[in-house]
Design an enzyme around this catalytic site. Structure first.
Site, mmCIF file in Angstrom:
data_model
loop_
_atom_site.group_PDB
_atom_site.id
_atom_site.type_symbol
_atom_site.label_atom_id
_atom_site.label_comp_id
_atom_site.label_asym_id
_atom_site.label_seq_id
_atom_site.Cartn_x
_atom_site.Cartn_y
_atom_site.Cartn_z
ATOM 1 N N ASP A 1 -46.406 20.717 10.631
ATOM 2 C CA ASP A 1 -45.324 21.307 10.012
ATOM 3 C C ASP A 1 -45.500 22.874 9.838
ATOM 4 O OD1 ASP A 1 -42.611 21.303 9.380
ATOM 5 O OD2 ASP A 1 -42.907 20.697 7.168
ATOM 6 N N HIS B 1 -43.468 27.011 17.767
ATOM 7 C CA HIS B 1 -43.925 25.879 18.514
ATOM 8 C C HIS B 1 -44.909 26.082 19.575
ATOM 9 C CE1 HIS B 1 -40.829 24.116 16.150
ATOM 10 N NE2 HIS B 1 -39.682 24.405 16.853
ATOM 11 N N LEU C 1 -62.314 9.783 21.997
ATOM 12 C CA LEU C 1 -61.102 10.041 20.946
ATOM 13 C C LEU C 1 -59.840 9.591 21.515
ATOM 14 C CD1 LEU C 1 -59.782 11.415 18.366
ATOM 15 C CD2 LEU C 1 -59.352 13.523 20.108
HETATM 16 C C1 IPE Z 1 -41.570 16.282 9.926
HETATM 17 O O1 IPE Z 1 -41.252 17.918 9.815
HETATM 18 C C2 IPE Z 1 -41.969 15.830 11.504
HETATM 19 C C3 IPE Z 1 -42.582 16.748 12.169
HETATM 20 C C4 IPE Z 1 -43.843 17.672 11.813
HETATM 21 C C5 IPE Z 1 -42.787 16.123 13.751
HETATM 22 P P1 IPE Z 1 -39.960 18.428 9.647
HETATM 23 O O2 IPE Z 1 -40.013 19.622 9.617
HETATM 24 O O3 IPE Z 1 -38.712 17.511 10.432
HETATM 25 O O4 IPE Z 1 -39.950 17.539 7.997
HETATM 26 P P2 IPE Z 1 -38.790 18.037 6.742
HETATM 27 O O5 IPE Z 1 -37.425 17.877 7.801
HETATM 28 O O6 IPE Z 1 -39.009 19.297 6.408
HETATM 29 O O7 IPE Z 1 -38.779 17.013 6.050
HETATM 30 C C1 IPE Z 2 -43.064 21.397 13.098
HETATM 31 O O1 IPE Z 2 -42.488 22.711 12.504
HETATM 32 C C2 IPE Z 2 -42.600 21.149 14.368
HETATM 33 C C3 IPE Z 2 -41.539 20.137 14.428
HETATM 34 C C4 IPE Z 2 -40.997 19.229 13.463
HETATM 35 C C5 IPE Z 2 -41.069 19.711 15.748
HETATM 36 P P1 IPE Z 2 -41.100 23.004 12.015
HETATM 37 O O2 IPE Z 2 -40.389 23.378 13.435
HETATM 38 O O3 IPE Z 2 -40.525 21.876 11.326
HETATM 39 O O4 IPE Z 2 -41.164 24.212 11.367
HETATM 40 P P2 IPE Z 2 -40.624 24.676 9.687
HETATM 41 O O5 IPE Z 2 -40.813 23.502 9.064
HETATM 42 O O6 IPE Z 2 -39.041 24.865 10.046
HETATM 43 O O7 IPE Z 2 -41.329 25.846 9.359
HETATM 44 MG MG MG Z 3 -40.436 21.469 9.147
#
Ligand code: IPE
Ligand code: IPE
Ligand code: MG
Length: 226
Positions: free
Chosen positions: A11, A28, A122
Site C-alpha cells: 500500500d 504503481h 519460492l
Molecule cells: C489494499 O489497499 C489493497 C491492496 C494493496 C491491493 P487499499 O489502498 O485498497 O486499502 P484501503 O482502501 O486503504 O483500505
Molecule cells: C497500493 O497503493 C496499490 C493498490 C491498492 C492497487 P495505493 O494505490 O492504494 O496507494 P495509496 O494508498 O492511495 O497511497
Molecule cells: Mg491504498
C-alpha cells in the site's frame, strides 16, 4: 526463525507519487521495482511462499483510468518477469476472482502459471481481484455443492494447499487488513510500517523479518507450553 509464508499488503503507491508532485500511476510503476526486490529477497532468505496483494475486489471502484493502468502494468510485469521466474526457480500463481479480468490478461497469467508449475523454489502468489469475503463465499458455495461435510472447509478456499501466512506486512502506515486473507490470518503475526510500498525494499523486508523473529507465537497455548 524465517517465516515459511509472508503476505504483503502493498500500500501507499499513490501517496508516494503525490508527495513527489507526480501522478498516482508513477507510484504503481515504482512499486513494481519493490515487487522485484522483495521477491529476490524472499528467494535469498529462503521464504517458501510470498503472497502479494496487488488489486482488491474493492479496487475496481477506482477511476477507470487508474484501473486500466494497473491492469496494463500487471500484464507487462508478468511478461517481463517470466525470465526471472525461470532463473530463480519461482512458481508463479495468481489468486482472485479471475472472471473479472480481461481474456488477454487471463491468457498471460495461465501461460506464466503453466510455465512455472514445476518450479520448486519460492511460490510467488499475486492476489488479483481478490477479497477475503469473496474467497469465503465462493468456498462456502462449493463446499455446500460438494455435499458437506466432505473434506475440510479450507480445502475449498482459493488458497487451498498453501499454508496460512506466518507474517503479514502492511506498508504505508495503515493498520487494517482491507479484506485480504480473512480466514487465513487467524494466527498470523502482523507488521505495520510507515514506509510507502515503493520505498519498501530489501532493508525494510529484513527489518520485518527481524521483528518477526523476536515474537513468541502461542496459538492459544500458554508461554510455558512453548
Ligand atoms: C489494499 O489497499 C489493497 C491492496 C494493496 C491491493 P487499499 O489502498 O485498497 O486499502 P484501503 O482502501 O486503504 O483500505
Ligand atoms: C497500493 O497503493 C496499490 C493498490 C491498492 C492497487 P495505493 O494505490 O492504494 O496507494 P495509496 O494508498 O492511495 O497511497
Ligand atoms: Mg491504498
Amino acid at each position: 526463525m524465517i517465516p515459511k509464508h509472508v503476505a504483503i499488503i502493498m500500500d501507499g503507491n499513490g501517496r508516494w507519487a503525490r508527495m513527489r508532485g507526480k501522478e498516482r500511476v508513477y507510484g504503481h510503476y515504482e512499486g513494481t521495482e519493490s515487487v522485484r526486490a522483495c521477491s529476490e529477497f524472499a528467494v535469498e532468505a529462503g521464504i517458501q511462499y510470498l503472497s502479494l496483494f496487488a488489486f482488491s475486489e474493492e479496487n475496481w471502484a477506482r477511476p477507470e483510468a487508474e484501473v486500466a493502468e494497473l491492469m496494463h502494468l500487471m500484464a507487462k510485469s508478468i511478461l517481463n518477469e517470466r525470465p526471472t521466474f525461470r532463473k530463480n526457480n519461482i512458481r508463479f500463481l495468481v489468486i482472485g476472482n479471475r472472471s473479472r479480468l480481461s481474456e488477454a490478461l487471463n491468457r498471460d497469467i495461465d501461460e506464466a502459471m503453466e510455465e512455472t508449475a514445476g518450479n520448486t523454489g519460492l511460490t510467488l502468489i499475486v492476489f488479483l481481484s481478490y477479497s477475503g469475503r469473496w474467497d469465503i463465499e465462493q468456498a462456502a458455495e462449493r463446499f455446500a455443492a460438494a455435499g458437506a461435510p466432505q473434506g475440510r472447509f479450507s480445502d475449498f478456499l482459493a488458497t487451498s494447499g498453501i499454508p496460512d501466512p506466518d507474517l503479514l506486512i502492511r506498508t504505508s502506515g495503515e493498520k487494517r487488513i482491507s479484506n485480504f486473507l480473512l480466514w487465513q490470518c487467524a494466527y498470523t503475526e502482523f507488521y505495520f510500517t510507515p514506509a510507502f510500498w515503493p520505498d519498501f525494499r530489501k532493508t525494510e523486508f529484513r527489518q520485518a523479518l527481524d521483528d518477526f523473529a523476536s515474537r513468541q507465537r502461542r496459538f492459544g497455548k500458554t508461554g510455558e507450553q512453548i
